[in-house]
Design an enzyme around this catalytic site. Sequence first.
Site, PDB file in Angstrom:
ATOM      1  N   HIS A  34      33.444 -28.159   6.950  1.00 17.29           N
ATOM      2  CA  HIS A  34      32.977 -26.939   6.276  1.00 17.29           C
ATOM      3  C   HIS A  34      32.582 -25.928   7.348  1.00 17.29           C
ATOM      4  O   HIS A  34      32.721 -26.211   8.555  1.00 17.29           O
ATOM      5  CB  HIS A  34      31.818 -27.266   5.331  1.00 17.29           C
ATOM      6  CG  HIS A  34      30.725 -28.064   5.973  1.00 17.29           C
ATOM      7  ND1 HIS A  34      29.904 -27.553   6.965  1.00 17.29           N
ATOM      8  CD2 HIS A  34      30.327 -29.342   5.795  1.00 17.29           C
ATOM      9  CE1 HIS A  34      29.045 -28.467   7.348  1.00 17.29           C
ATOM     10  NE2 HIS A  34      29.293 -29.588   6.669  1.00 17.29           N
ATOM     11  N   HIS A  37      30.657 -27.167  10.458  1.00 16.17           N
ATOM     12  CA  HIS A  37      31.454 -27.786  11.531  1.00 16.17           C
ATOM     13  C   HIS A  37      32.216 -26.718  12.309  1.00 16.17           C
ATOM     14  O   HIS A  37      32.318 -26.781  13.530  1.00 16.17           O
ATOM     15  CB  HIS A  37      32.505 -28.749  10.944  1.00 16.17           C
ATOM     16  CG  HIS A  37      31.926 -29.926  10.223  1.00 16.17           C
ATOM     17  ND1 HIS A  37      32.049 -30.092   8.869  1.00 16.17           N
ATOM     18  CD2 HIS A  37      31.240 -31.003  10.671  1.00 16.17           C
ATOM     19  CE1 HIS A  37      31.477 -31.223   8.500  1.00 16.17           C
ATOM     20  NE2 HIS A  37      30.971 -31.807   9.570  1.00 16.17           N
ATOM     21  N   GLN A  61      27.331 -46.584   9.869  1.00 12.81           N
ATOM     22  CA  GLN A  61      26.131 -45.767   9.628  1.00 12.81           C
ATOM     23  C   GLN A  61      25.831 -45.610   8.141  1.00 12.81           C
ATOM     24  O   GLN A  61      24.910 -44.894   7.760  1.00 12.81           O
ATOM     25  CB  GLN A  61      26.245 -44.414  10.316  1.00 12.81           C
ATOM     26  CG  GLN A  61      27.283 -43.462   9.752  1.00 12.81           C
ATOM     27  CD  GLN A  61      27.464 -42.238  10.627  1.00 12.81           C
ATOM     28  OE1 GLN A  61      28.064 -42.301  11.704  1.00 12.81           O
ATOM     29  NE2 GLN A  61      26.932 -41.108  10.201  1.00 12.81           N
ATOM     30  N   GLY A 149      24.748 -30.291  14.569  1.00 16.24           N
ATOM     31  CA  GLY A 149      24.058 -29.288  13.752  1.00 16.24           C
ATOM     32  C   GLY A 149      22.571 -29.596  13.599  1.00 16.24           C
ATOM     33  O   GLY A 149      22.169 -30.756  13.521  1.00 16.24           O
ATOM     34  N   ASP A 152      20.949 -31.921  10.847  1.00 15.84           N
ATOM     35  CA  ASP A 152      20.675 -33.331  11.125  1.00 15.84           C
ATOM     36  C   ASP A 152      19.782 -33.418  12.365  1.00 15.84           C
ATOM     37  O   ASP A 152      20.145 -34.057  13.361  1.00 15.84           O
ATOM     38  CB  ASP A 152      21.998 -34.079  11.345  1.00 15.84           C
ATOM     39  CG  ASP A 152      22.871 -34.034  10.107  1.00 15.84           C
ATOM     40  OD1 ASP A 152      22.394 -34.423   9.037  1.00 15.84           O
ATOM     41  OD2 ASP A 152      24.027 -33.568  10.206  1.00 15.84           O
ATOM     42  N   GLN A 155      18.938 -36.754  13.806  1.00 15.52           N
ATOM     43  CA  GLN A 155      20.098 -37.316  14.511  1.00 15.52           C
ATOM     44  C   GLN A 155      20.197 -36.759  15.939  1.00 15.52           C
ATOM     45  O   GLN A 155      20.494 -37.486  16.889  1.00 15.52           O
ATOM     46  CB  GLN A 155      21.362 -36.993  13.716  1.00 15.52           C
ATOM     47  CG  GLN A 155      22.650 -37.321  14.434  1.00 15.52           C
ATOM     48  CD  GLN A 155      23.873 -37.203  13.530  1.00 15.52           C
ATOM     49  OE1 GLN A 155      24.156 -38.105  12.762  1.00 15.52           O
ATOM     50  NE2 GLN A 155      24.600 -36.100  13.613  1.00 15.52           N
ATOM     51  N   ARG A 189      28.711 -33.476   1.764  1.00 17.28           N
ATOM     52  CA  ARG A 189      28.294 -34.074   0.491  1.00 17.28           C
ATOM     53  C   ARG A 189      28.139 -33.038  -0.628  1.00 17.28           C
ATOM     54  O   ARG A 189      28.104 -33.403  -1.803  1.00 17.28           O
ATOM     55  CB  ARG A 189      26.959 -34.794   0.649  1.00 17.28           C
ATOM     56  CG  ARG A 189      27.038 -36.029   1.521  1.00 17.28           C
ATOM     57  CD  ARG A 189      25.640 -36.587   1.754  1.00 17.28           C
ATOM     58  NE  ARG A 189      25.621 -37.459   2.907  1.00 17.28           N
ATOM     59  CZ  ARG A 189      25.939 -38.748   2.873  1.00 17.28           C
ATOM     60  NH1 ARG A 189      26.258 -39.301   1.747  1.00 17.28           N
ATOM     61  NH2 ARG A 189      25.905 -39.466   3.974  1.00 17.28           N
TER      62      ARG A 189
HETATM   63  O1  PAF Z   1      26.830 -36.043  11.825  1.00 15.76           O
HETATM   64  C1  PAF Z   1      27.861 -36.702  11.604  1.00 15.76           C
HETATM   65  O2  PAF Z   1      28.825 -36.222  11.000  1.00 15.76           O
HETATM   66  C2  PAF Z   1      27.940 -38.151  12.058  1.00 15.76           C
HETATM   67  O3  PAF Z   1      26.707 -38.769  11.968  1.00 15.76           O
HETATM   68  C3  PAF Z   1      28.516 -38.301  13.471  1.00 15.76           C
HETATM   69  C4  PAF Z   1      27.635 -37.656  14.511  1.00 15.76           C
HETATM   70  C5  PAF Z   1      29.914 -37.687  13.527  1.00 15.76           C
HETATM   71  C6  PAF Z   1      28.664 -39.788  13.824  1.00 15.76           C
HETATM   72  O4  PAF Z   1      29.490 -40.459  12.950  1.00 15.76           O
END
Ligand code: PAF
Length: 282
Positions: A34, A37, A61, A149, A152, A155, A189
């Site tokens: 989207h 990204h 994950q 991004g 997240d 993350q 999502r």
């Molecule tokens: O943020 C994501 O899309 C995923 O967690 C990643 C970093 C590509 C790892 O699979």
Amino acid sequence: MIVCRTKQEVFSLINESNRLNQALGLVPTMGSLHRGHLSLISEALQHNDIVWVTIFVNPTQFNNKEDLTNYPKNLENDLKLIKKISNSINVFHPSETEIYDGKPFLKKYDFNRLDLELEGKFRADHFNGVATIVAKLFKLFKPSNAYFGEKDYQQTQIINRLIDLEKIDLKVIICPTIREENGLALSSRNKLLSIKNKNKSSIIYKNLVFLQKSFNKNRNKLNLEKIKSEINFVDDFKIEYLEIVNNKSLQIELKFKENESYRAFICVNVNGVRLIDNILLN
Ligand code: PAF
């Protein structure tokens, strides 16, 4: 645009760019791209000689099988979108067996509790799964810069710790969250939401902005419970968490300190679709 399916193909191309001493920008994704990204890819293009986008829905994950099965996939459209930005971008789209050298496995890391807070309380081992795949990609591509991004944010902090733990030398670049007009943070999502629920999701960012204003007015007079009830009152919406934590440690503090930064994190489950978002408060 070159699309590689094997590590061997990647090695050959990367050897060439290493020989030329080119800066490599890596944008790891799970596809179903989207505008969020695409903004990462555009940023990477501005600051690197060569850009690689990886598209791989990483099974390790997902703590929930149904979530993995329902995760949106659309490779053809993803490639079209990337090509529209630039024809010189390379894509790596491996199979599970290729990237995991066989059966997918999970490596356990010590993230100093960063992985146990917020999302970690609801998705056991999610961040170990993210770290396992991201470490594999970092070791394969040896990028100078990797792009993620701010949506997240937890993350990104895990990945910063991962590169310390694995002693990987690269810069993690955090790019701003891209939003729908109504404030909803873009996410693959979102495609799973009904139009009605997508419209109603504006309540999430609206409350984060409200919280940011309230925090800067009087941080000791915040009423998280009131916001939670307001959101829970919406049909199909169920708050999983709304927390204010230290921006670095991601821990809740009993008292806010003057010289520390804080961030609010939220997750709302909308008819089975988990929407996460966050905002820096000060
Ligand atoms: O943020 C994501 O899309 C995923 O967690 C990643 C970093 C590509 C790892 O699979």
